[in-house]
Design an enzyme around this catalytic site. Structure first.
Site, PDB file in Angstrom:
ATOM      1  N   ARG A  77     102.803  32.698  67.269  1.00 47.91           N
ATOM      2  CA  ARG A  77     102.740  31.228  67.277  1.00 47.91           C
ATOM      3  C   ARG A  77     103.183  30.626  68.615  1.00 47.91           C
ATOM      4  O   ARG A  77     103.710  29.512  68.644  1.00 47.91           O
ATOM      5  CB  ARG A  77     103.570  30.639  66.133  1.00 47.91           C
ATOM      6  CG  ARG A  77     103.082  31.025  64.752  1.00 47.91           C
ATOM      7  CD  ARG A  77     101.735  30.412  64.457  1.00 47.91           C
ATOM      8  NE  ARG A  77     101.277  30.734  63.122  1.00 47.91           N
ATOM      9  CZ  ARG A  77     101.455  29.952  62.069  1.00 47.91           C
ATOM     10  NH1 ARG A  77     102.071  28.811  62.176  1.00 47.91           N
ATOM     11  NH2 ARG A  77     100.992  30.317  60.903  1.00 47.91           N
ATOM     12  N   ARG A 104     103.113  24.495  67.635  1.00 48.57           N
ATOM     13  CA  ARG A 104     103.806  23.205  67.531  1.00 48.57           C
ATOM     14  C   ARG A 104     105.078  23.041  68.331  1.00 48.57           C
ATOM     15  O   ARG A 104     105.543  21.924  68.510  1.00 48.57           O
ATOM     16  CB  ARG A 104     104.112  22.921  66.059  1.00 48.57           C
ATOM     17  CG  ARG A 104     102.912  22.376  65.337  1.00 48.57           C
ATOM     18  CD  ARG A 104     103.172  22.293  63.870  1.00 48.57           C
ATOM     19  NE  ARG A 104     103.502  23.620  63.375  1.00 48.57           N
ATOM     20  CZ  ARG A 104     103.706  23.895  62.106  1.00 48.57           C
ATOM     21  NH1 ARG A 104     103.636  22.944  61.207  1.00 48.57           N
ATOM     22  NH2 ARG A 104     103.981  25.127  61.718  1.00 48.57           N
ATOM     23  N   ARG A 133      97.573  17.323  69.101  1.00 51.43           N
ATOM     24  CA  ARG A 133      97.430  17.172  67.650  1.00 51.43           C
ATOM     25  C   ARG A 133      97.426  15.712  67.199  1.00 51.43           C
ATOM     26  O   ARG A 133      96.938  15.405  66.116  1.00 51.43           O
ATOM     27  CB  ARG A 133      98.529  17.957  66.930  1.00 51.43           C
ATOM     28  CG  ARG A 133      98.209  19.419  66.735  1.00 51.43           C
ATOM     29  CD  ARG A 133      97.174  19.654  65.631  1.00 51.43           C
ATOM     30  NE  ARG A 133      97.800  19.615  64.321  1.00 51.43           N
ATOM     31  CZ  ARG A 133      97.605  18.687  63.428  1.00 51.43           C
ATOM     32  NH1 ARG A 133      96.804  17.681  63.684  1.00 51.43           N
ATOM     33  NH2 ARG A 133      98.194  18.757  62.256  1.00 51.43           N
ATOM     34  N   ASP A 144      93.003  30.677  63.377  1.00 52.20           N
ATOM     35  CA  ASP A 144      93.853  30.855  62.194  1.00 52.20           C
ATOM     36  C   ASP A 144      93.305  31.979  61.324  1.00 52.20           C
ATOM     37  O   ASP A 144      92.090  32.223  61.313  1.00 52.20           O
ATOM     38  CB  ASP A 144      93.951  29.564  61.371  1.00 52.20           C
ATOM     39  CG  ASP A 144      95.150  29.620  60.433  1.00 52.20           C
ATOM     40  OD1 ASP A 144      96.270  29.316  60.888  1.00 52.20           O
ATOM     41  OD2 ASP A 144      94.975  30.022  59.268  1.00 52.20           O
ATOM     42  N   TYR A 169      96.505  33.791  49.932  1.00 55.44           N
ATOM     43  CA  TYR A 169      96.209  32.365  50.165  1.00 55.44           C
ATOM     44  C   TYR A 169      95.040  31.903  49.312  1.00 55.44           C
ATOM     45  O   TYR A 169      95.042  30.802  48.750  1.00 55.44           O
ATOM     46  CB  TYR A 169      95.926  32.100  51.655  1.00 55.44           C
ATOM     47  CG  TYR A 169      97.194  32.047  52.460  1.00 55.44           C
ATOM     48  CD1 TYR A 169      97.979  30.896  52.488  1.00 55.44           C
ATOM     49  CD2 TYR A 169      97.654  33.154  53.161  1.00 55.44           C
ATOM     50  CE1 TYR A 169      99.170  30.840  53.190  1.00 55.44           C
ATOM     51  CE2 TYR A 169      98.842  33.115  53.880  1.00 55.44           C
ATOM     52  CZ  TYR A 169      99.596  31.958  53.883  1.00 55.44           C
ATOM     53  OH  TYR A 169     100.782  31.906  54.575  1.00 55.44           O
TER      54      TYR A 169
HETATM   55  O1  CP3 Z   1     100.064  32.727  67.468  1.00 56.27           O
HETATM   56  C1  CP3 Z   1      99.427  31.788  67.943  1.00 56.27           C
HETATM   57  O2  CP3 Z   1      99.959  30.905  68.639  1.00 56.27           O
HETATM   58  C2  CP3 Z   1      97.941  31.742  67.720  1.00 56.27           C
HETATM   59  C3  CP3 Z   1      97.496  30.884  66.662  1.00 56.27           C
HETATM   60  C4  CP3 Z   1      97.840  31.169  65.205  1.00 56.27           C
HETATM   61  C5  CP3 Z   1      97.908  30.134  64.247  1.00 56.27           C
HETATM   62  N1  CP3 Z   1      98.060  30.705  63.016  1.00 56.27           N
HETATM   63  C6  CP3 Z   1      97.782  28.716  64.545  1.00 56.27           C
HETATM   64  C7  CP3 Z   1      98.300  27.731  63.580  1.00 56.27           C
HETATM   65  C8  CP3 Z   1      98.046  32.382  64.526  1.00 56.27           C
HETATM   66  C9  CP3 Z   1      98.147  33.789  65.064  1.00 56.27           C
HETATM   67  C10 CP3 Z   1      98.166  32.050  63.137  1.00 56.27           C
HETATM   68  C11 CP3 Z   1      98.324  33.071  62.075  1.00 56.27           C
HETATM   69  C12 CP3 Z   1      98.536  32.633  60.703  1.00 56.27           C
HETATM   70  N2  CP3 Z   1      98.040  31.540  60.057  1.00 56.27           N
HETATM   71  C13 CP3 Z   1      99.277  33.380  59.756  1.00 56.27           C
HETATM   72  C14 CP3 Z   1      99.939  34.707  60.023  1.00 56.27           C
HETATM   73  C15 CP3 Z   1     101.234  34.549  60.718  1.00 56.27           C
HETATM   74  C16 CP3 Z   1     102.328  34.022  59.834  1.00 56.27           C
HETATM   75  O3  CP3 Z   1     102.819  32.926  60.144  1.00 56.27           O
HETATM   76  O4  CP3 Z   1     102.686  34.691  58.888  1.00 56.27           O
HETATM   77  C17 CP3 Z   1      99.262  32.665  58.549  1.00 56.27           C
HETATM   78  C18 CP3 Z   1      99.963  33.071  57.270  1.00 56.27           C
HETATM   79  C19 CP3 Z   1      98.460  31.506  58.744  1.00 56.27           C
HETATM   80  C20 CP3 Z   1      98.114  30.473  57.725  1.00 56.27           C
HETATM   81  C21 CP3 Z   1      98.620  29.140  58.112  1.00 56.27           C
HETATM   82  N3  CP3 Z   1      98.112  28.381  59.147  1.00 56.27           N
HETATM   83  C22 CP3 Z   1      99.668  28.407  57.509  1.00 56.27           C
HETATM   84  C23 CP3 Z   1     100.500  28.861  56.333  1.00 56.27           C
HETATM   85  C24 CP3 Z   1      99.793  27.189  58.221  1.00 56.27           C
HETATM   86  C25 CP3 Z   1     100.681  25.999  57.920  1.00 56.27           C
HETATM   87  C26 CP3 Z   1     102.099  26.241  58.100  1.00 56.27           C
HETATM   88  C27 CP3 Z   1     102.464  26.851  59.444  1.00 56.27           C
HETATM   89  O5  CP3 Z   1     103.040  27.937  59.430  1.00 56.27           O
HETATM   90  O6  CP3 Z   1     102.153  26.266  60.477  1.00 56.27           O
HETATM   91  C28 CP3 Z   1      98.843  27.221  59.274  1.00 56.27           C
HETATM   92  C29 CP3 Z   1      98.628  26.160  60.270  1.00 56.27           C
HETATM   93  C30 CP3 Z   1      98.674  26.584  61.696  1.00 56.27           C
HETATM   94  N4  CP3 Z   1      98.123  27.712  62.218  1.00 56.27           N
HETATM   95  C31 CP3 Z   1      99.248  25.817  62.747  1.00 56.27           C
HETATM   96  C32 CP3 Z   1      98.996  26.534  63.939  1.00 56.27           C
HETATM   97  C33 CP3 Z   1      99.339  26.118  65.330  1.00 56.27           C
HETATM   98  C34 CP3 Z   1      99.905  24.464  62.605  1.00 56.27           C
HETATM   99  C35 CP3 Z   1      98.864  23.440  62.490  1.00 56.27           C
HETATM  100  C36 CP3 Z   1      99.362  22.085  62.867  1.00 56.27           C
HETATM  101  O7  CP3 Z   1      99.242  21.746  64.050  1.00 56.27           O
HETATM  102  O8  CP3 Z   1      99.815  21.345  61.972  1.00 56.27           O
END
Ligand code: CP3
Length: 344
Positions: free
Chosen positions: A25, A29, A38, A74, A151
């Site tokens: 990540r 954010r 965003r 994602d 999910y």
């Molecule tokens: O690592 C990086 O910076 C690359 C981008 C990336 C995102 N998601 C962007 C994102 C990666 C590698 C992921 C993986 C991801 N997504 C996982 C596996 C990693 C983990 O956290 O266990 C999972 C389970 C998800 C599913 C997901 N996407 C959830 C549960 C959420 C909401 C809550 C949260 O953790 O942010 C997202 C949204 C998401 N994915 C955001 C980002 C930057 C936030 C979106 C926003 O701007 O509101």
């Protein structure tokens, strides 16, 4: 001089001058510029506009001095072309409006051609790859079958995995059908990412640690194994999950050149258990980055000490960087990893 980037050398367990580091990540954010983007665009718009996804992917690169980039996307994106109605809501995270609730509905999930169905991700990868010009490698990624299934079945995030485990126990054949379909989509998605320019892959099985070892072995391992076996052998693959103490050896058996672990287990002990014919990634508690710089440094040192300077350690957090993390603390961490591992 060896021209291969240090991250890729560490993935091959070759000795490196210092320990490479990146953060899960890192393109998200906690970055001011990300939060400002965003305010103008939804999360899915950022993912689906290759120029914007490229911009976000590159945001942390200069700023943090990390040794790898990860494509901004994602794990849930491949579900859309399978016929799933996906939304990211404020505060709640992902919401799936039509989770499959019967064998017939699982049967109706579509097969995807990632090159076309997720063309926006491939375009972003190609754009990022060009802009990085070999300085650091680009990591592509996907969810593992189990974490995606969770999910999909829960309709979003969950703490207890009741719907997921219920399907496993009540209708194993429907469960395996769903896992097969997800595995096929993942295989298509990851191979397309490599063709587009991804130089390493991470498979996120974030929630696999919620399973008993026996359940992992019966309901998950064969599918994850199939995914890893279908990946290009030349591209290093990182297999990540949290809470893995009980399933460490089984995850190794499922596949991956590097195992990603969280902070709940000592990195050195985990590595010893696995044997040194696999690399290891991790494992700082993301919460440590909310603390003072001295604490961050001492925690980095603890992990480096535990890894004993063995080739094949990639430094990372044990899970994603928290949104409230101060940027300067991440810079402190990256700098400490580089400096302290060079000095060893
Ligand atoms: O690592 C990086 O910076 C690359 C981008 C990336 C995102 N998601 C962007 C994102 C990666 C590698 C992921 C993986 C991801 N997504 C996982 C596996 C990693 C983990 O956290 O266990 C999972 C389970 C998800 C599913 C997901 N996407 C959830 C549960 C959420 C909401 C809550 C949260 O953790 O942010 C997202 C949204 C998401 N994915 C955001 C980002 C930057 C936030 C979106 C926003 O701007 O509101």
């Amino acid at each position: 001089m060896n021209d291969t980037p240090i991250f890729l050398r560490a993935c091959k367990r070759e000795p490196t001058e210092y320990t490479p580091v990146w953060l899960m990540r890192q393109a998200g954010r906690f970055l001011k510029e990300y939060r400002s983007l965003r305010r103008q665009h939804s999360f899915l718009t950022l993912c689906k506009t290759p120029e914007l996804a490229t911009q976000v992917t590159l945001l942390p690169i200069e700023k943090l001095n990390v040794d790898a980039a990860i494509i901004f996307a994602d794990i849930l994106l491949p579900l859309e072309p399978m016929g799933i109605d996906l939304e990211f809501t404020k505060g709640e995270g992902p919401v799936i409006h039509n989770p499959p609730r019967s064998r017939a509905e699982v049967g109706k999930l579509k097969t995807i051609e990632a090159e076309e169905d997720l063309a926006f991700v491939m375009e972003a990868i190609t754009l990022v790859y060009r802009q990085l010009t070999g300085r650091i490698p680009l990591i592509g990624f996907s969810g593992a079958p189990f974490t995606l299934a969770s999910y999909l079945l829960e309709g979003g995030s969950t703490k207890d995995f009741i719907k997921t485990k219920s399907l496993m126990y009540e209708d194993p054949s429907c469960w395996h059908l769903l896992m097969e379909k997800l595995s096929e989509a993942i295989i298509s998605y990851l191979n397309a990412q490599v063709r587009a320019g991804a130089e390493a892959l991470q498979v996120f099985d974030s929630w696999a640690g919620t399973l008993s070892p026996k359940d992992y072995e019966e309901f998950v391992l064969p599918h994850s194994q199939r995914v890893f076996r279908a990946l290009p052998t030349k591209i290093p693959a990182i297999h990540f999950a949290t809470g893995t103490s009980g399933i460490l050896d089984l995850m190794h058996e499922a596949g991956g050149d590097i195992l990603g672990i969280d902070w709940r287990i000592d990195l050195g002990k985990a590595w010893q258990r696995l044997g040194y014919n696999i690399g290891i990634q991790g494992n700082l508690d993301p919460t440590a980055l909310l603390g003072p710089p001295e604490r961050i440094e001492s925690k980095v040192e603890e992990i480096l000490h535990s890894a004993e300077g063995r080739p094949g350690h990639i430094f990372n957090l044990g899970h994603g960087v928290l949104p409230q993390t101060p940027e300067e603390n991440v810079i402190t961490m990256v700098e400490a990893v580089h400096r302290l591992s060079r000095d060893r």
